[in-house]
Scaffold this motif. Structure first.
Motif, mmCIF file in Angstrom:
data_model
loop_
_atom_site.group_PDB
_atom_site.id
_atom_site.type_symbol
_atom_site.label_atom_id
_atom_site.label_comp_id
_atom_site.label_asym_id
_atom_site.label_seq_id
_atom_site.Cartn_x
_atom_site.Cartn_y
_atom_site.Cartn_z
ATOM 1 N N HIS A 1 -14.407 -26.397 -1.019
ATOM 2 C CA HIS A 1 -15.255 -25.513 -0.267
ATOM 3 C C HIS A 1 -16.778 -25.683 -0.991
ATOM 4 C CE1 HIS A 1 -12.036 -24.617 2.206
ATOM 5 N NE2 HIS A 1 -11.307 -24.054 1.145
ATOM 6 N N HIS A 2 -17.608 -25.670 -0.570
ATOM 7 C CA HIS A 2 -18.910 -25.563 -1.081
ATOM 8 C C HIS A 2 -20.061 -24.741 -0.389
ATOM 9 C CE1 HIS A 2 -18.185 -28.835 -4.000
ATOM 10 N NE2 HIS A 2 -17.405 -29.337 -3.215
ATOM 11 N N GLY A 3 -20.255 -23.483 -0.922
ATOM 12 C CA GLY A 3 -21.409 -22.855 -0.067
ATOM 13 C C GLY A 3 -22.826 -23.149 -0.516
ATOM 14 N N PHE A 4 -23.863 -23.162 0.713
ATOM 15 C CA PHE A 4 -25.266 -23.514 0.584
ATOM 16 C C PHE A 4 -25.929 -22.551 1.555
ATOM 17 C CE2 PHE A 4 -22.942 -27.736 -0.155
ATOM 18 C CZ PHE A 4 -23.347 -27.948 -1.168
ATOM 19 N N PRO A 5 -27.167 -22.402 1.101
ATOM 20 C CA PRO A 5 -28.133 -22.251 2.361
ATOM 21 C C PRO A 5 -27.906 -23.151 3.442
ATOM 22 C CG PRO A 5 -29.375 -22.207 0.196
ATOM 23 C CD PRO A 5 -27.949 -22.745 0.079
ATOM 24 N N TRP A 6 -28.080 -22.804 4.811
ATOM 25 C CA TRP A 6 -27.577 -23.489 5.802
ATOM 26 C C TRP A 6 -28.140 -24.973 5.866
ATOM 27 C CZ3 TRP A 6 -23.633 -24.876 7.905
ATOM 28 C CH2 TRP A 6 -23.281 -25.424 9.166
ATOM 29 N N ALA A 7 -29.755 -24.986 5.693
ATOM 30 C CA ALA A 7 -30.451 -26.350 5.799
ATOM 31 C C ALA A 7 -29.853 -27.262 4.678
ATOM 32 C CB ALA A 7 -31.985 -25.874 5.606
ATOM 33 N N ARG A 8 -29.704 -26.481 3.679
ATOM 34 C CA ARG A 8 -29.034 -27.294 2.437
ATOM 35 C C ARG A 8 -27.718 -27.768 2.802
ATOM 36 N NH1 ARG A 8 -27.603 -30.270 -0.651
ATOM 37 N NH2 ARG A 8 -27.291 -30.324 -3.088
ATOM 38 N N ALA A 9 -26.681 -27.280 3.388
ATOM 39 C CA ALA A 9 -25.550 -27.761 3.628
ATOM 40 C C ALA A 9 -25.579 -28.865 4.611
ATOM 41 C CB ALA A 9 -25.012 -26.492 4.399
ATOM 42 N N GLN A 10 -26.470 -28.768 5.781
ATOM 43 C CA GLN A 10 -26.779 -30.186 6.509
ATOM 44 C C GLN A 10 -27.260 -31.422 5.629
ATOM 45 O OE1 GLN A 10 -28.070 -29.840 10.580
ATOM 46 N NE2 GLN A 10 -29.979 -31.004 10.030
ATOM 47 N N GLN A 11 -28.128 -31.070 4.763
ATOM 48 C CA GLN A 11 -28.475 -32.309 3.830
ATOM 49 C C GLN A 11 -27.342 -32.828 2.974
ATOM 50 O OE1 GLN A 11 -31.329 -33.848 4.149
ATOM 51 N NE2 GLN A 11 -30.728 -35.130 2.588
ATOM 52 N N ALA A 12 -26.634 -31.942 2.691
ATOM 53 C CA ALA A 12 -25.655 -32.341 1.904
ATOM 54 C C ALA A 12 -24.563 -33.236 2.586
ATOM 55 C CB ALA A 12 -24.561 -31.181 1.072
ATOM 56 N N VAL A 13 -24.295 -33.112 3.776
ATOM 57 C CA VAL A 13 -23.485 -33.699 4.635
ATOM 58 C C VAL A 13 -24.116 -34.990 5.104
ATOM 59 C CG1 VAL A 13 -22.237 -33.928 6.910
ATOM 60 C CG2 VAL A 13 -22.544 -31.831 5.794
ATOM 61 N N LYS A 14 -25.605 -35.079 5.366
ATOM 62 C CA LYS A 14 -26.395 -36.187 5.776
ATOM 63 C C LYS A 14 -26.319 -37.046 4.476
ATOM 64 C CE LYS A 14 -30.845 -37.317 7.594
ATOM 65 N NZ LYS A 14 -32.082 -36.955 7.988
ATOM 66 N N SER A 15 -26.475 -36.698 3.263
ATOM 67 C CA SER A 15 -26.500 -37.613 2.092
ATOM 68 C C SER A 15 -25.229 -38.092 1.665
ATOM 69 C CB SER A 15 -27.347 -37.018 0.893
ATOM 70 O OG SER A 15 -26.680 -35.542 0.569
ATOM 71 N N GLY A 16 -24.158 -37.459 2.089
ATOM 72 C CA GLY A 16 -22.707 -37.755 1.451
ATOM 73 C C GLY A 16 -22.280 -37.191 0.432
ATOM 74 N N GLU A 17 -23.297 -36.093 0.152
ATOM 75 C CA GLU A 17 -22.651 -35.458 -1.124
ATOM 76 C C GLU A 17 -21.423 -34.623 -0.736
ATOM 77 O OE1 GLU A 17 -24.357 -31.451 -3.591
ATOM 78 O OE2 GLU A 17 -25.840 -32.533 -2.176
ATOM 79 N N VAL A 18 -21.189 -33.976 0.252
ATOM 80 C CA VAL A 18 -20.073 -33.447 0.773
ATOM 81 C C VAL A 18 -19.490 -34.572 2.102
ATOM 82 C CG1 VAL A 18 -20.362 -31.126 -0.013
ATOM 83 C CG2 VAL A 18 -21.246 -31.900 2.465
ATOM 84 N N ASP A 19 -18.338 -34.088 2.575
ATOM 85 C CA ASP A 19 -17.732 -35.136 3.582
ATOM 86 C C ASP A 19 -18.313 -34.510 4.912
ATOM 87 O OD1 ASP A 19 -16.280 -37.018 1.881
ATOM 88 O OD2 ASP A 19 -15.392 -35.195 1.112
ATOM 89 N N ALA A 20 -18.319 -33.152 5.270
ATOM 90 C CA ALA A 20 -18.360 -32.457 6.603
ATOM 91 C C ALA A 20 -18.807 -31.047 6.288
ATOM 92 C CB ALA A 20 -16.989 -32.616 6.975
ATOM 93 N N PHE A 21 -19.128 -30.652 7.842
ATOM 94 C CA PHE A 21 -19.407 -29.240 8.042
ATOM 95 C C PHE A 21 -18.870 -28.963 9.384
ATOM 96 C CE2 PHE A 21 -24.304 -29.663 9.048
ATOM 97 C CZ PHE A 21 -23.916 -30.874 9.805
ATOM 98 N N ILE A 22 -18.737 -27.743 9.836
ATOM 99 C CA ILE A 22 -18.371 -27.170 11.222
ATOM 100 C C ILE A 22 -19.311 -26.467 11.728
ATOM 101 C CG2 ILE A 22 -16.520 -25.782 12.267
ATOM 102 C CD1 ILE A 22 -15.441 -26.249 9.124
ATOM 103 N N THR A 23 -19.981 -27.255 12.845
ATOM 104 C CA THR A 23 -21.065 -26.793 13.447
ATOM 105 C C THR A 23 -21.127 -27.371 14.979
ATOM 106 O OG1 THR A 23 -23.556 -26.207 13.221
ATOM 107 C CG2 THR A 23 -22.796 -28.418 12.385
ATOM 108 N N THR A 24 -22.260 -27.241 15.731
ATOM 109 C CA THR A 24 -22.722 -27.707 16.842
ATOM 110 C C THR A 24 -23.343 -29.147 16.747
ATOM 111 O OG1 THR A 24 -23.571 -25.653 17.438
ATOM 112 C CG2 THR A 24 -24.186 -27.463 18.981
ATOM 113 N N PRO A 25 -22.420 -30.184 17.725
ATOM 114 C CA PRO A 25 -22.758 -31.597 17.402
ATOM 115 C C PRO A 25 -24.356 -32.005 18.106
ATOM 116 C CG PRO A 25 -21.148 -31.387 18.987
ATOM 117 C CD PRO A 25 -21.310 -29.691 18.449
ATOM 118 N N THR A 26 -25.252 -31.691 17.474
ATOM 119 C CA THR A 26 -26.505 -31.762 18.243
ATOM 120 C C THR A 26 -26.822 -33.534 17.888
ATOM 121 O OG1 THR A 26 -27.749 -31.652 16.120
ATOM 122 C CG2 THR A 26 -27.413 -29.805 17.523
ATOM 123 N N ALA A 27 -27.628 -33.821 18.775
ATOM 124 C CA ALA A 27 -28.163 -35.363 18.753
ATOM 125 C C ALA A 27 -28.532 -35.854 17.414
ATOM 126 C CB ALA A 27 -29.177 -35.663 19.861
#
Length: 262
Positions: free
Chosen positions: A72-98
């Motif tokens: 489990h990795h906690g981030f400020p929310w914008a940083r969490a999304q970037q971490a998933v986008k870059s592959g730094e982490v594998d996933a997050f749980i949120t709304t699947p926007t376009a």
């Protein structure tokens, strides 16, 4: 004789090396999940010290049922999304926007429904008159509503209903206003509202009504396209979660988590 000894040593070294490689191949990679670091009781904590309803739920599904260790990795929310986008982490749980689906794959199963429910003063007129969501734009339209700055759900919700509402910095301010009669109704995420009401010791003064807004968000698991955990993992995840829902375990986990009572 010396030549044979050297040969034996070389064979032994090769065997040890091969065994080490085999053991390394069998080692299961941890599944790394990003969370909002300040969203109690759903997720709270920075770095690798995250706790809450979502971390507990993901451990039950992925670690206990699927046999894959979870980080489990906690981030400020914008940083969490970037971490998933870059592959730094594998996933997050949120709304699947376009935008998010450009860099992630979504599970078919809903991991967590964030149920937005009305909060009113106990014994108030609103408690007895609020029977369904349609009442917001009819019999309760003239009431005073309150929500938190930055809550995108509330912004869309009230705009669609063509209604104004008081915007304050944090939920505790809304709840205090409600208890003091300065506002009439709050519609907010039930786990978050429950946590704040308990912390403020307003359980006797305020009541969360059992009415869930139709537009309440439902979050799947979004897995980064950069992650080594691909579609086969998502299919296995969906199958596992479906079994847990059929058993009734999933509903118990999201409604009876010890974190929701803190």
């Amino acid at each position: 004789m010396a030549r044979n000894s050297v040969l034996i040593i070389l064979v032994w070294c090769f065997s040890v090396f091969s065994f080490s490689l085999l053991a390394e191949e069998k080692k299961v990679l941890p599944f790394k999940i990003a969370y909002a670091e300040s969203w109690a009781p759903i997720s709270v904590g920075s770095a690798n010290t995250v706790t809450g309803i979502l971390p507990q739920l993901m451990e039950s599904i992925i670690q206990q049922r699927m046999g894959i260790p979870v980080e489990h990795h906690g981030f400020p929310w914008a940083r969490a999304q970037q971490a998933v986008k870059s592959g730094e982490v594998d996933a997050f749980i949120t709304t699947p926007t376009a935008e998010r689906l450009k860099f992630s794959r979504t599970s078919q199963s809903i991991v967590f429904p964030l149920r937005f429910q009305p909060i009113v003063r106990s014994g108030s007129e609103e408690e007895f008159r609020f029977k369904s969501e349609i009442d917001i734009t009819t019999t309760l339209k003239s009431k005073r509503y309150c929500d938190v700055l930055g809550n995108g759900w509330a912004k869309v919700f009230y705009r669609k209903k063509n209604m104004k509402y008081l915007v304050v910095p944090t939920l505790d301010i809304c709840l205090k206003h409600l208890a003091q009669g300065q506002t009439d109704i709050i519609i907010h995420a039930e786990p978050v509202a429950t946590s704040f009401i308990k912390k403020l010791r307003l359980e006797e003064q305020l009541k969360i009504l059992p009415i869930v807004m139709d537009s309440s968000p439902k979050f799947p698991l979004l897995v980064s396209k950069e992650s080594p955990f691909g579609q086969a993992f998502i299919d296995n995840f969906d199958e596992t979660l479906t079994h847990m829902k059929n058993e009734g375990l999933w509903e118990r986990l999201i409604t009876s988590s010890p974190f929701a009572a803190k």
